[in-house]
Design a protein around this motif. Structure first.
Motif, PDB file in Angstrom:
ATOM      1  N   GLN A 674       0.832  -1.206   0.000  1.00  0.00           N
ATOM      2  CA  GLN A 674       0.000   0.000   0.000  1.00  0.00           C
ATOM      3  C   GLN A 674       0.868   1.259   0.000  1.00  0.00           C
ATOM      4  OE1 GLN A 674      -2.460  -0.573   3.463  1.00  0.00           O
ATOM      5  NE2 GLN A 674      -3.945  -1.872   2.373  1.00  0.00           N
ATOM      6  N   MET A 675       1.957   1.234   0.771  1.00  0.00           N
ATOM      7  CA  MET A 675       2.869   2.378   0.775  1.00  0.00           C
ATOM      8  C   MET A 675       3.509   2.570  -0.595  1.00  0.00           C
ATOM      9  SD  MET A 675       4.842   1.959   4.430  1.00  0.00           S
ATOM     10  CE  MET A 675       6.007   3.251   3.985  1.00  0.00           C
ATOM     11  N   ILE A 677       2.309   1.661  -3.566  1.00  0.00           N
ATOM     12  CA  ILE A 677       1.307   2.168  -4.506  1.00  0.00           C
ATOM     13  C   ILE A 677       1.044   3.647  -4.269  1.00  0.00           C
ATOM     14  CG2 ILE A 677      -1.122   1.981  -5.195  1.00  0.00           C
ATOM     15  CD1 ILE A 677      -0.912  -1.033  -4.580  1.00  0.00           C
ATOM     16  N   SER A 678       0.971   4.035  -3.001  1.00  0.00           N
ATOM     17  CA  SER A 678       0.748   5.447  -2.683  1.00  0.00           C
ATOM     18  C   SER A 678       1.908   6.307  -3.158  1.00  0.00           C
ATOM     19  CB  SER A 678       0.554   5.616  -1.172  1.00  0.00           C
ATOM     20  OG  SER A 678      -0.554   4.877  -0.717  1.00  0.00           O
ATOM     21  N   GLU A 679       3.129   5.784  -3.007  1.00  0.00           N
ATOM     22  CA  GLU A 679       4.297   6.533  -3.453  1.00  0.00           C
ATOM     23  C   GLU A 679       4.307   6.691  -4.967  1.00  0.00           C
ATOM     24  OE1 GLU A 679       9.182   6.149  -3.310  1.00  0.00           O
ATOM     25  OE2 GLU A 679       7.936   4.943  -1.976  1.00  0.00           O
ATOM     26  N   ALA A 681       1.642   6.670  -6.923  1.00  0.00           N
ATOM     27  CA  ALA A 681       0.568   7.598  -7.267  1.00  0.00           C
ATOM     28  C   ALA A 681       1.003   9.039  -7.036  1.00  0.00           C
ATOM     29  CB  ALA A 681      -0.679   7.270  -6.451  1.00  0.00           C
ATOM     30  N   SER A 682       1.743   9.254  -5.953  1.00  0.00           N
ATOM     31  CA  SER A 682       2.224  10.603  -5.662  1.00  0.00           C
ATOM     32  C   SER A 682       3.207  11.075  -6.720  1.00  0.00           C
ATOM     33  CB  SER A 682       2.874  10.623  -4.279  1.00  0.00           C
ATOM     34  OG  SER A 682       3.445  11.875  -4.000  1.00  0.00           O
ATOM     35  N   GLU A 685       1.345  12.020  -9.888  1.00  0.00           N
ATOM     36  CA  GLU A 685       0.707  13.324  -9.753  1.00  0.00           C
ATOM     37  C   GLU A 685       1.702  14.462  -9.930  1.00  0.00           C
ATOM     38  OE1 GLU A 685      -1.243  13.427  -6.019  1.00  0.00           O
ATOM     39  OE2 GLU A 685      -2.782  11.951  -6.565  1.00  0.00           O
TER      40      GLU A 685
END
Length: 691
Positions: A674-675, A677-679, A681-682, A685
């Protein structure tokens, strides 16, 4: 191991300072990570050092402190000497390097071993007891004299290193203060020779003038770091000796001074120069580019992975092969009838059991998560260094507990009337032993307390901490930020281009591939690294149990190996530790300090040892002489039935903690994914992945 003095010309200070000014120290990491003392108020200590001689573990992120305590600081002292005298990275396969280490090993290791073997051979052919006693005394004196001579040579080399480092510190201080002038050198030499602490810093057991640690004033980060377990243990232990004797720090073999010198040289030089292996001094990028290429191309060839090993890993493998060859030759000779070819096969099986575990843990499923080079280094560190740590501190703790235990037993014996029974001079040895046995039977609490302290404090706590040290003291490029490696690549190429030199092992065309490992793969790499240290530790421990503690009997050696192979407690404890270390380093959980990270491993290891020790202690005490006689008539099948409950309890304990690890690791893998994937995605962006 000791070190001979290295007579090398000192590099000009201006070149070192210019490099430090041109290349900032925070390569790819924050200023606080690169230099924990940034933005804090500092003071100078004896000799102009920027850290106290007793300032170990004030920053848990600093790996060098572990190295300064290992092997009496030989590795750290070597590294400091290399960075100071020969600050430009060199190819470690040079003939001069090989000659240096051949001389060191021959003089510092080969000569003492040769003297011992020579003494054994000579004494074997002397029949007269008086002559044998005289020859034995002469050989003992010669051996002690050789060790003292080697220590004096090492002392001379270390004093020279500290003097030269202090000279660099003073020169830098004068330059920064704008006080450079024609009399600068004379003033510096006057300051250096006025420091009586230089020779005291590297004595075998010596006192160094006390310099209070007043660093990191009003630093919330350091206040938080001071709560780490290692810091608390160090502060607790040093409070007993440091500063208590005439206001001096009491240290052994100059280890505190070596740690201080390594911290100082790290602050003086840019980060890329510090990124070298111990012993070989090979820069990381010289070998890591090949490792990354194997990972990028998914090349699973064992031969290719062996070719990509660093010089240090190759040296460790050569030492292992040489050791096994010497054991083979020793088994062929008639020096020791208790070590034959059959015993050699048991030794090979002991190593084979360790390699079997590493095959499944690393090579079969995770060969691209952690390099084979890293596995070799971590295994070697566990085998050689972690075991040394554990042995020294276990002996110290056992000595303290033995003294305390003796005092408690004497008090109890005087209190319950046992002393009066023992005062009867007509008692035989058998009757005295029976009185002692009755005393222990009447005081089971003392047995449980002693067993608990030995299991949890002496064995579990010391060994788990030693294995963590073995993992933490190794800095491997597999765990470094890519930007640091890129900066070292640029730095080395630029420095060698300026000198007009070439390096057959490194060229401009050699570049680092992109590290595409996910967070859960890095987490797996941490687990494998810690398990490799624990496997090396367990392998060395098994060898000692089989060939030192077990009677010289082939069947008993085999049974000991089988029994210790059934329960891989050390690797499992390391895997449990890795859950907490991943939470601390990857999930950035600030509440996960070292004590909390090793707690599950401590519970498993301590409980496992406590059960075995307690059952063994009570079984020995409850057996009377008649019972022992009856036991001699029992069969091996009866012994097996008696040991089944112990085996069942031990197996159940291992299964429970193994289940806990599987559940905890799976939950952690989900969090790391999850970390990751979040990284990603960031980054999307922010447009960092757009081409």
């Amino acid at each position: 191991m000791t070190l001979a003095s290295i007579e090398t010309e000192m590099p000009p200070l201006s070149s070192i300072i210019e490099q430090a000014e041109v290349e900032p120290t925070n390569f790819g990491i924050s200023a606080v990570d690169a230099n924990p003392s940034a933005n804090t108020v500092r003071r100078r200590y004896y000799g102009g050092f920027s850290t106290s001689i007793c300032q170990f573990f004030d920053d848990p992120r600093r790996r060098n402190d572990c190295c300064a305590l290992a092997c009496l600081g030989v590795l750290s002292s070597d590294r400091t000497r290399h960075l100071m005298y020969d600050h430009q990275p060199q190819l470690s396969t040079s003939p001069s390097f090989k000659r240096l280490w051949a001389t060191r090993l021959g003089v510092n290791v080969g000569l003492p071993i040769l003297l011992l073997m020579l003494g054994r051979i000579v004494l074997k052919y002397i029949d007269d007891k008086d002559t044998k006693s005289q020859v034995s005394t002469i050989l003992s004196i010669a051996f002690i004299a050789l060790i003292v001579l080697l220590q004096l040579l090492a002392y001379k080399a270390r004093v020279k290193t500290r003097t030269d480092l202090m000279r660099l510190i003073q020169e830098k201080t004068f330059l920064e203060g704008g006080e450079e002038g024609p009399d600068t050198t004379e003033r510096i030499e006057h300051l250096i020779h006025g420091q009586n602490s230089i020779r005291h810093a590297h004595g075998c057991i010596s006192g160094h003038p006390k310099d209070e640690n007043q660093d990191f004033i009003n630093s919330p980060l350091e206040d938080e770091n001071r709560s780490d377990l290692c810091t608390k243990i160090w502060n607790f232990s040093r409070s007993f000796c440091c500063g208590s004797f005439c206001g001096c720090w009491i240290q052994c073999c100059g280890m505190c001074a070596i740690g201080q010198e390594e911290r100082e040289i790290n602050q003086m030089l840019p980060r890329p120069q510090q990124m070298i292996d111990y012993i070989s001094f090979q820069p990381y990028v010289e070998y890591y580019s090949s490792i990354q290429l194997l990972r990028q191309n998914a090349n699973g060839s064992l031969t290719a992975h062996f070719k990509a090993l660093s010089e240090l890993s190759k040296l460790l493998l050569r030492i292992l092969i040489s050791f096994l060859l010497l054991c083979f030759l020793y088994s062929l000779l008639d020096f020791n009838k208790n070590f034959t070819l059959a015993n050699l096969l048991v030794l090979l099986a002991t190593f084979g059991q360790a390699f079997f575990i590493l095959y499944f843990v690393h090579w079969k499923w995770h060969r691209f998560d952690l390099s084979l080079d890293a596995v070799v280094k971590y295994f070697g560190c566990g085998f050689l260094i972690s075991v040394s740590f554990a042995m020294v501190y276990e002996i110290l703790l056992q000595t303290v507990l033995a003294i305390v235990g003796a005092i408690v037993i004497v008090v109890e014996i005087l209190a319950d009337g046992t002393a009066e029974k023992l005062s009867n001079k007509d008692l035989s040895d058998k009757e005295q032993n029976q009185i002692y046995i009755d005393f222990l039977k009447n005081h089971p609490g003392l047995i449980l307390i002693a067993t608990f302290l030995n299991a949890f404090l002496v064995a579990a706590f010391v060994e788990e901490l030693s294995k963590y040290f073995g993992y933490w003291m190794i800095e491997h490029p597999d765990f470094l930020p890519p930007k640091e490696l890129e900066e070292q690549e640029i730095y080395i190429h630029a420095s060698r281009s300026e000198e007009g030199g070439t390096n057959p092992g490194y060229s401009k065309s050699t570049h680092l591939a992109t590290d595409e490992r996910k967070l859960n793969q890095i987490g797996a790499a941490i687990t494998i690294a810690m398990v490799a240290v624990a496997t090396g530790f367990a392998c060395c421990e098994n060898i000692m149990y089989i060939f030192v503690y077990t009677p010289s009997n082939l069947s008993q050696e085999i049974s000991t190996l089988v029994a210790r192979s059934i329960f891989p407690v050390h690797p499992l404890c390391a895997a449990l530790q890795s859950i907490g270390i991943c939470r601390r380093d990857l999930e950035k959980d600030s509440s996960m300090k070292l004590g909390k990270a090793i707690l599950p491993a401590l519970l498993l290891h301590g409980t496992f040892d406590f059960i075995l020790m307690a059952i063994g202690a009570f079984s020995s005490i409850n057996q009377s002489n008649q019972e022992k006689k009856d036991q001699e008539d029992t069969t091996d099948l009866d012994d097996l039935f008696e040991e089944l409950p112990i085996l069942g309890i031990s197996m159940s304990l291992v299964i429970i903690f193994a289940t806990y690890y599987i559940i905890a690791s799976r939950k952690q893998k989900v969090r790391l994914d999850q970390m990751y994937i979040s990284e990603l995605a960031s980054q999307v962006e922010q447009g960092s992945l757009l081409t």
